[in-house]
Scaffold this active site. Sequence first.
Site, PDB file in Angstrom:
ATOM      1  CD  GLU A 156      -2.899   0.973   2.421  1.00 37.17           C
ATOM      2  OE1 GLU A 156      -3.450   1.994   2.845  1.00 37.17           O
ATOM      3  OE2 GLU A 156      -3.100  -0.160   2.888  1.00 37.17           O
ATOM      4  CG  ASP A 157       1.698   2.870   3.194  1.00 36.97           C
ATOM      5  OD1 ASP A 157       0.693   3.242   2.570  1.00 36.97           O
ATOM      6  OD2 ASP A 157       1.681   2.640   4.419  1.00 36.97           O
TER       7      ASP A 157
END
Length: 623
Positions: free
Chosen positions: A86-87
């Site tokens: 996600e990051d």
Amino acid sequence: MEVDYDIVIKQRAQHVFDVMASTSSPAELKKLQDAFELARKAHAKQKRKTGEPYILHPIAVATIAAEELMLGVNPVVAAFLHDVVEDTSYTIGDIQRMFGEDVAFLVRVVTKQKKEKYDDSKQVDNYRQMLDSIEYDIRALLVKLADRLHNMRTLSSMRPDKQMKIAGETDYFYAPLANRLGFYNVKTELENLSFRFRCPHEYEEISSLIAGDEASQRSRLKIFADEIKRVLKEAGIEVQVFVEYRKPYSVWRKMQKQGDDFNHLKYRHFTDIIYRQPAGISEKDMALKIYSVLTNRFREKPGGISNYIDSPKENGYQSFHVKLLADFGRWQEVHISSERMIRDSQLGCMAERTEDNIQRWIKKFRDVLRDIAHHSGDGSNFIENVVTSFYNDDIMTFTPQGRPVILPKKATVIDFAYEVHSALGEKAQYARVNGFLTSIKAPLHRGDVVEIFTEKENHPSADWLDAAVTYKARKAIRSYISRQPKPAYNRCKRCSPIPGEEVVGFREKDGMITLHKRDCPIAIKLASQKGDDIVSVDFKSDGTLYPVKITVRAVDRYHLLIDLVDCISNELHLAISSINTESLDSIVTCTVEFAVHSYIELQSIISHIETIPGVDEVKRKKL
């Protein structure tokens, strides 16, 4: 002194490896270490809101997964990696190539999917994604619970609006999820952390009241606990006895449910009796033996037994509850549990780690979701219906013909009517429960026999939604209401906030801002689904009068009503819109409706009324 984060990171990661060492092979430990190193590399340039290196968060999540939830290697690996896709620039394909399909599946489930347009909202779509995973597995939900638990433990570093959003999600979805999965400790901590950040003043006030009560009651509760141990020891039964106070959120919820203030609330604490299961006797027989010994010494409250050993709660909770009269003249709630029952209440679905047991939990969970999906539409209503199911245990009620109707705990006559037939629900006017005339909004209890009476001119109204809890009833009521003209308003009708109270605003589609109290269930639901629509509001008094209702309980006497009216009308110069009194055995209850400018003014009025001779209790009621 400056913190050496390299040392901190190494020590905390090593703790995870140490926890997992006793149940992991050398190859599995290597896999855990590789996952940590990848996460450390991927998050190397990132910081948390506290200024700490971001890698401390995945380490903390992995620690919770390993130590508190006691998960296996792959879920702990996924905990280390849960934010990588996600990051950072790493992909699910990278995770699959390095750690295998199973880890990739777990990481995929807990990774929020980025879309140009969400089916409902980003938050609701994320809930759906997690729930869809239960078709195959339950571990991804547990990794997400570990992630949420650490986020809540460190929520103080976030902005107030983010705190409300995350706390709302937690109270609305994650705490009920932990409840359904049987993780009592996780559920309790999530509830209380959410309460602390949503309503800090109420949380601190109730915490202070609990601490004060615990200090004042400590001596006599210890005597009660010691007497239980003495009596059982004389009978040849060795037990552990603990007196536990309920947490602030549990106390607050009981106060809301029962309409009592703290000082009048029953069972603020309970006594746990924990026994080791001896050979040659069943857990139930041992619990009944303890019960028999105790009721020879203490008086038992009639109807005070709850046998959760034979009839476990939906989340698997088992215990034998009884209410005993302590020597100081107060009924005490006593829980009799085996060590296994206590362990299972902490580890829930993961307590018995056999494949058959896990599959039973998955099947039960999956059946619930499929049933709800069949009866509800898309969007937030589906999530709301899921949450309702998560937080409630089942009760069995009956039609007059003996047909069983299974409903969630806290269900009402309205829910019963719609469960029998939608047409019966839509025209329901009143009921007889166990032969007694009853409102259709009345709550039902296990074993109730319910007869519904209809009126052809009757139809659902908006206030039915406040009483209905089942997805089937709420869907039908909403469907009817949606076809009616919708009035515009800017204050929540359920919680009716007034200036000076802790409030939160939500921007509606038409641009209007609707105000809710911060502890309003609707606000919590909205915060969990539409957190980006939260608006900070300073709700100040502007001269507008807001209707309120209070009840006053007092010892009846000559001139009492005149003194009450005089206090509100003459001393405080407020117009009373209605007043009703009921007197029974020298105790009078007065219900008064009037209007105030602010919460401070209302509290001042309550304080004035409390000084009237004979008045025992004054509290605000819903309109």
